[in-house]
Design a protein around this motif. Sequence first.
Motif, PDB file in Angstrom:
ATOM      1  N   ALA A   1      -1.804  -1.063  16.412  1.00 41.44           N
ATOM      2  CA  ALA A   1      -1.673  -2.339  15.984  1.00 41.44           C
ATOM      3  C   ALA A   1      -3.094  -2.978  16.067  1.00 41.44           C
ATOM      4  CB  ALA A   1      -0.982  -3.238  17.298  1.00 41.44           C
ATOM      5  N   GLY A   2      -3.515  -3.829  15.246  1.00 42.26           N
ATOM      6  CA  GLY A   2      -4.731  -4.458  14.827  1.00 42.26           C
ATOM      7  C   GLY A   2      -5.607  -3.449  14.057  1.00 42.26           C
ATOM      8  N   GLY A   3      -5.229  -2.349  13.715  1.00 43.11           N
ATOM      9  CA  GLY A   3      -6.159  -1.588  12.775  1.00 43.11           C
ATOM     10  C   GLY A   3      -6.161  -1.861  11.406  1.00 43.11           C
ATOM     11  N   THR A   4      -6.607  -1.432  10.603  1.00 47.84           N
ATOM     12  CA  THR A   4      -6.769  -1.658   9.147  1.00 47.84           C
ATOM     13  C   THR A   4      -6.456  -0.394   8.224  1.00 47.84           C
ATOM     14  OG1 THR A   4      -8.835  -0.924   8.757  1.00 47.84           O
ATOM     15  CG2 THR A   4      -8.624  -3.382   9.137  1.00 47.84           C
ATOM     16  N   SER A   5      -5.415  -0.426   7.135  1.00 48.17           N
ATOM     17  CA  SER A   5      -5.336   0.794   6.251  1.00 48.17           C
ATOM     18  C   SER A   5      -6.392   1.036   5.479  1.00 48.17           C
ATOM     19  CB  SER A   5      -3.834   0.015   5.696  1.00 48.17           C
ATOM     20  OG  SER A   5      -4.419  -0.786   4.579  1.00 48.17           O
ATOM     21  N   LEU A   6      -5.993   2.299   5.091  1.00 45.42           N
ATOM     22  CA  LEU A   6      -7.077   2.701   4.000  1.00 45.42           C
ATOM     23  C   LEU A   6      -7.402   1.784   2.762  1.00 45.42           C
ATOM     24  CD1 LEU A   6      -8.971   5.136   3.355  1.00 45.42           C
ATOM     25  CD2 LEU A   6      -7.046   6.241   2.345  1.00 45.42           C
TER      26      LEU A   6
END
Length: 190
Positions: A93-98
Amino acid sequence: MGMSIRAYARYRGISDTAVHKAIKVGRIGTEADGSIDAQLADIEWAKNTVMANETPPIAHGLKRATTPPPTTPNAAPAATNNDRDTTTAPLSAGGTSLLQARTVNEVVKAQTNKVKLAQLKGELVDRSQSIARIYQLSRIERDAWLNWPARISAQMAVSLGVNAHLMHVTLETAVRDHLQELGEHKIELN
């Protein structure tokens, strides 16, 4: 003693490169002498190989949504909201995708290139040089105004018929007061 890598590859009907790769990634094991036990290797190969129609395991417990098999041989699977591929979603959660990270990187590169191009065209100026130049021009202007009463007071005194020294002191006081008012304005460079 088991089979050689080439013999096992012929036995399975695959290239020996595929067998080397399977050994390297740990899909199958070898005997102590480097040979392959065909029966054990077949079991390991089946257990450790994901087939094209199987769902591969996804990191952190996420599972790929699958479509139920059609009821008739020619029926198309029904579309559901669960048909999306979750492998491109962020893992936390809160991460960014490539893809998002690459997009941000490309935007930053484009903005940097735009600034560099503007500098090369001479459309941008150095902030510190601009501030120094403004300061220099302001001092020149101030000094010119401070010297003005000394140059003009005698001529004005003669044409008005007043004391030259009194005219000089009066003009100098007025100019200093005016410059003091102008100096109270602060210039903000953003």
